[in-house]
Scaffold this active site. Structure first.
Site, PDB file in Angstrom:
ATOM      1  N   CYS A   1       2.385   2.523  10.131  1.00  0.00           N
ATOM      2  CA  CYS A   1       2.334   4.023   9.981  1.00  0.00           C
ATOM      3  C   CYS A   1       2.635   4.896  10.921  1.00  0.00           C
ATOM      4  O   CYS A   1       2.018   4.997  12.096  1.00  0.00           O
ATOM      5  CB  CYS A   1       0.942   4.286   9.442  1.00  0.00           C
ATOM      6  SG  CYS A   1       0.772   6.232   9.206  1.00  0.00           S
TER       7      CYS A   1
ATOM      8  N   PRO B   1       0.947  -1.151  -0.026  1.00  0.00           N
ATOM      9  CA  PRO B   1      -0.077   0.022   0.072  1.00  0.00           C
ATOM     10  C   PRO B   1       0.802   1.232   0.024  1.00  0.00           C
ATOM     11  O   PRO B   1       1.839   1.445   0.759  1.00  0.00           O
ATOM     12  CB  PRO B   1      -0.723  -0.367   1.323  1.00  0.00           C
ATOM     13  CG  PRO B   1       0.040  -1.078   2.297  1.00  0.00           C
ATOM     14  CD  PRO B   1       0.754  -2.052   1.331  1.00  0.00           C
TER      15      PRO B   1
ATOM     16  N   GLY C   1       6.835  -1.813  -2.807  1.00  0.00           N
ATOM     17  CA  GLY C   1       6.309  -0.409  -2.878  1.00  0.00           C
ATOM     18  C   GLY C   1       6.866   0.478  -4.026  1.00  0.00           C
ATOM     19  O   GLY C   1       6.438   0.321  -5.194  1.00  0.00           O
ATOM     20  N   ARG C   2       7.909   1.183  -3.550  1.00  0.00           N
ATOM     21  CA  ARG C   2       8.318   2.229  -4.366  1.00  0.00           C
ATOM     22  C   ARG C   2       9.165   1.583  -5.564  1.00  0.00           C
ATOM     23  O   ARG C   2       9.439   2.311  -6.684  1.00  0.00           O
ATOM     24  CB  ARG C   2       9.401   3.005  -3.650  1.00  0.00           C
ATOM     25  CG  ARG C   2       8.854   3.982  -2.654  1.00  0.00           C
ATOM     26  CD  ARG C   2       9.910   4.397  -1.576  1.00  0.00           C
ATOM     27  NE  ARG C   2      10.284   3.499  -0.862  1.00  0.00           N
ATOM     28  CZ  ARG C   2      11.250   3.642  -0.209  1.00  0.00           C
ATOM     29  NH1 ARG C   2      11.999   4.661  -0.041  1.00  0.00           N
ATOM     30  NH2 ARG C   2      11.889   2.536   0.571  1.00  0.00           N
TER      31      ARG C   2
ATOM     32  N   ASN D   1       9.394  -7.094   3.232  1.00  0.00           N
ATOM     33  CA  ASN D   1       9.132  -5.790   2.531  1.00  0.00           C
ATOM     34  C   ASN D   1      10.249  -4.796   2.693  1.00  0.00           C
ATOM     35  O   ASN D   1      10.707  -4.717   3.975  1.00  0.00           O
ATOM     36  CB  ASN D   1       7.728  -5.101   2.946  1.00  0.00           C
ATOM     37  CG  ASN D   1       7.300  -3.845   2.445  1.00  0.00           C
ATOM     38  OD1 ASN D   1       7.306  -2.917   3.279  1.00  0.00           O
ATOM     39  ND2 ASN D   1       7.645  -3.438   1.219  1.00  0.00           N
ATOM     40  N   GLY D   2      10.543  -4.109   1.800  1.00  0.00           N
ATOM     41  CA  GLY D   2      11.261  -2.958   2.055  1.00  0.00           C
ATOM     42  C   GLY D   2      12.603  -2.975   0.867  1.00  0.00           C
ATOM     43  O   GLY D   2      13.480  -3.816   0.880  1.00  0.00           O
ATOM     44  N   ASP D   3      12.764  -1.654   0.135  1.00  0.00           N
ATOM     45  CA  ASP D   3      13.681  -1.605  -0.914  1.00  0.00           C
ATOM     46  C   ASP D   3      14.002  -2.490  -1.738  1.00  0.00           C
ATOM     47  O   ASP D   3      14.951  -2.567  -2.582  1.00  0.00           O
ATOM     48  CB  ASP D   3      15.019  -1.356   0.026  1.00  0.00           C
ATOM     49  CG  ASP D   3      15.055  -0.117   0.924  1.00  0.00           C
ATOM     50  OD1 ASP D   3      14.168   0.549   1.013  1.00  0.00           O
ATOM     51  OD2 ASP D   3      16.248   0.098   1.532  1.00  0.00           O
TER      52      ASP D   3
ATOM     53  N   LYS E   1       0.098  -5.562   8.677  1.00  0.00           N
ATOM     54  CA  LYS E   1       1.276  -4.805   8.336  1.00  0.00           C
ATOM     55  C   LYS E   1       1.946  -4.051   9.118  1.00  0.00           C
ATOM     56  O   LYS E   1       1.426  -3.035   9.766  1.00  0.00           O
ATOM     57  CB  LYS E   1       0.955  -4.089   6.806  1.00  0.00           C
ATOM     58  CG  LYS E   1       2.358  -3.634   6.351  1.00  0.00           C
ATOM     59  CD  LYS E   1       1.785  -3.106   4.878  1.00  0.00           C
ATOM     60  CE  LYS E   1       3.177  -2.280   4.268  1.00  0.00           C
ATOM     61  NZ  LYS E   1       3.599  -1.033   4.843  1.00  0.00           N
TER      62      LYS E   1
HETATM   63  C1  LIG Z   1       4.373   7.199  -0.585  1.00  0.00           C
HETATM   64  C2  LIG Z   1       4.339   6.262   0.455  1.00  0.00           C
HETATM   65  C3  LIG Z   1       2.906   6.039   1.111  1.00  0.00           C
HETATM   66  C4  LIG Z   1       2.815   4.908   1.810  1.00  0.00           C
HETATM   67  N1  LIG Z   1       1.567   4.475   2.144  1.00  0.00           N
HETATM   68  C5  LIG Z   1       1.425   3.546   3.154  1.00  0.00           C
HETATM   69  C6  LIG Z   1       0.061   3.216   3.547  1.00  0.00           C
HETATM   70  O1  LIG Z   1      -0.952   3.416   3.127  1.00  0.00           O
HETATM   71  N2  LIG Z   1      -0.079   2.043   4.458  1.00  0.00           N
HETATM   72  C7  LIG Z   1       0.823   1.434   4.681  1.00  0.00           C
HETATM   73  O2  LIG Z   1       0.962   0.232   5.551  1.00  0.00           O
HETATM   74  N3  LIG Z   1       2.384   1.561   4.208  1.00  0.00           N
HETATM   75  C8  LIG Z   1       2.588   2.702   3.259  1.00  0.00           C
HETATM   76  N4  LIG Z   1       3.840   2.824   3.173  1.00  0.00           N
HETATM   77  C9  LIG Z   1       4.678   1.856   3.421  1.00  0.00           C
HETATM   78  C10 LIG Z   1       4.972   0.980   2.269  1.00  0.00           C
HETATM   79  O3  LIG Z   1       3.878   0.127   2.137  1.00  0.00           O
HETATM   80  C11 LIG Z   1       6.106   0.119   2.497  1.00  0.00           C
HETATM   81  O4  LIG Z   1       6.173  -0.599   3.625  1.00  0.00           O
HETATM   82  C12 LIG Z   1       7.580   0.914   2.440  1.00  0.00           C
HETATM   83  O5  LIG Z   1       7.764   1.850   1.253  1.00  0.00           O
HETATM   84  C13 LIG Z   1       8.711   0.042   2.141  1.00  0.00           C
HETATM   85  O6  LIG Z   1       8.676  -0.951   1.064  1.00  0.00           O
HETATM   86  P1  LIG Z   1       9.310  -0.205  -0.437  1.00  0.00           P
HETATM   87  O7  LIG Z   1      10.812  -0.165  -0.171  1.00  0.00           O
HETATM   88  O8  LIG Z   1       9.240  -1.452  -1.442  1.00  0.00           O
HETATM   89  O9  LIG Z   1       8.663   0.948  -0.863  1.00  0.00           O
HETATM   90  C14 LIG Z   1       3.828   4.355   2.285  1.00  0.00           C
HETATM   91  C15 LIG Z   1       5.401   4.426   1.637  1.00  0.00           C
HETATM   92  C16 LIG Z   1       5.328   5.552   0.791  1.00  0.00           C
HETATM   93  C17 LIG Z   1       6.645   5.976   0.084  1.00  0.00           C
END
Ligand SMILES: Cc1cc2nc3c(=O)[nH]c(=O)nc-3n(C[C@H](O)[C@H](O)[C@H](O)COP(=O)(O)O)c2cc1C
Length: 370
Positions: free
Chosen positions: A101, A16, A226-227, A202-204, A140
């Protein structure tokens, strides 16, 4: 991959991302293939029960947007329970609870990462939700509040005890925000803490190789991205293919420029369909620069795309950009070597001092501290 009674087409998940994981983005990712389950932005349980327009828009979906999980946040047990029951009645496949969050206004009222600090209270709230629905309920979380309080293993075990179907774990603490690297050992400790439910790391993850490393070093049952999907909505298909073939020679290449442009345009079409032309274009202003990060030189595109309000303006920006970009191409129409973007490498595949220099950008705004 199974989540309770739900069978998923793969063990790769779209995380998300508030402000981004709306219906158009989920459809783009699904059309490109490889993803097992997509989750919505976080949705306020109370707003959903009050049927507020914003909350209803966040859960807007279509048959082809399936299976879909809705992520809820809130701290009032009855509201979370009733919101879960309502979501089940609308046909969503599973419900995820936000426990990671760190945004102050959410933590202040006991939601988001505050839930990681009060195990018994959180387990009781989650039990109320699990008992109220037949669809899977997942959680999460981050590793904990800070390095001194790594609560995720205990919390994951407690939640398994009350019937949670899976755990998503971002391998950082709340205090870390998005800095530093992913703690793979921390993720592994959550995997080891539960008995049977899947733990999703999850992460990076920005490359198929990084996904494989997370699987190999943590023992997780799935990974959530995510990103990495901003840069590369193809990452799910590429990762699935790599995991199935196993050899580094089989890593599918990043998509060519023409395919990136095709998907960029498709994404905008869907934004316009779902949000209307003006709002869709305005929302797209922050989406388009993620695509262009892998275009090679893109200053000209970025400068203008952040001002679009109509589809015609976007078309003009793209056309001008394609002209401007020609100066960087060789005689075969390929980007000259020296202008090609550097290869993507995940933080936990790098030496620590390089990590500091190469953090994945976090979009500006209140979500900076997610
Ligand atoms: C812009 C943005 C919005 C996010 N919104 C949520 C969210 O609504 N709910 C949630 O559990 N995590 C949220 N996250 C965290 C991501 O789900 C994820 O755990 C985090 O970005 C690490 O994963 P990644 O490195 O693959 O991005 C958000 C992260 C970003 C950067």
């Amino acid at each position: 991959m199974r989540f309770g009674s739900l069978t998923l087409p793969s063990n790769l998940f779209l995380s998300p991302l508030a402000g981004y994981t709306n219906l158009p983005f989920r459809l783009v990712v699904r059309e490109l293939g490889g993803v097992g389950l997509c989750t919505t932005d976080l949705v306020n349980a109370r707003s959903l029960l009050e049927k507020r327009g914003k909350a209803l828009k966040l859960i807007e979906t279509r048959p082809e947007d399936s299976p879909m999980a809705v992520q809820l946040f809130g701290s009032v047990p009855e509201e979370m329970r009733d919101a879960a029951a309502y979501l089940e009645s609308t046909g969503v496949a599973s419900i995820d609870i936000n426990m990671g969050c760190p945004v102050r206004k959410i933590v202040k009222v006991g939601g988001g990462s505050a839930m990681m600090t009060e195990l018994d209270k959180t387990a009781a709230l989650v039990k109320g939700m699990v008992d109220a629905v037949k669809i899977p309920v997942t959680a999460k979380m981050r590793l904990g509040w800070d390095d001194q309080n790594i609560t995720a293993p205990d919390l994951a075990r407690a939640l398994e005890g009350v019937g949670v179907a899976a755990i998503f774990i971002h391998g950082r603490t709340r205090e870390q925000g998005f800095s530093g690297t992913i703690n793979l050992a921390g993720i592994r400790s959550v995997v080891q803490a539960v008995k049977t439910i899947p733990v999703i790391g999850n992460g990076d993850i920005i490359t198929p190789q990084a996904a494989k490393k997370m699987f190999d070093e943590t023992g997780c049952a799935g990974v959530s991205i995510g990103r990495g999907a901003f840069y590369d909505p193809w990452i799910f298909r590429r990762t699935l293919s790599y995991l199935q073939n196993g050899s580094d020679a089989a890593i599918p290449p990043e998509p060519p420029f023409a395919e990136r442009v095709r998907v960029l345009c498709r994404h905008l079409d869907l934004m316009v369909e779902v949000f209307g032309e003006e709002l869709g274009c305005r929302m797209f202003r922050k989406v388009a620069p993620w695509y262009s990060k892998r275009f090679g030189p893109a200053a000209e595109f970025n400068r203008h795309v952040v001002r679009i309000s109509t589809r015609a303006e976007f078309n003009q920006v793209l056309e001008n950009y394609l002209q401007w970009r020609r100066q960087f191409l060789d005689e075969n129409g390929e980007l000259k070597q020296k202008f090609q973007p550097p290869p993507m490498v995940a933080s936990f595949m790098l030496e620590p001092e390089v990590v500091l220099r190469q953090q994945i950008p976090v979009p500006k705004g209140p979500v900076e501290v997610w």
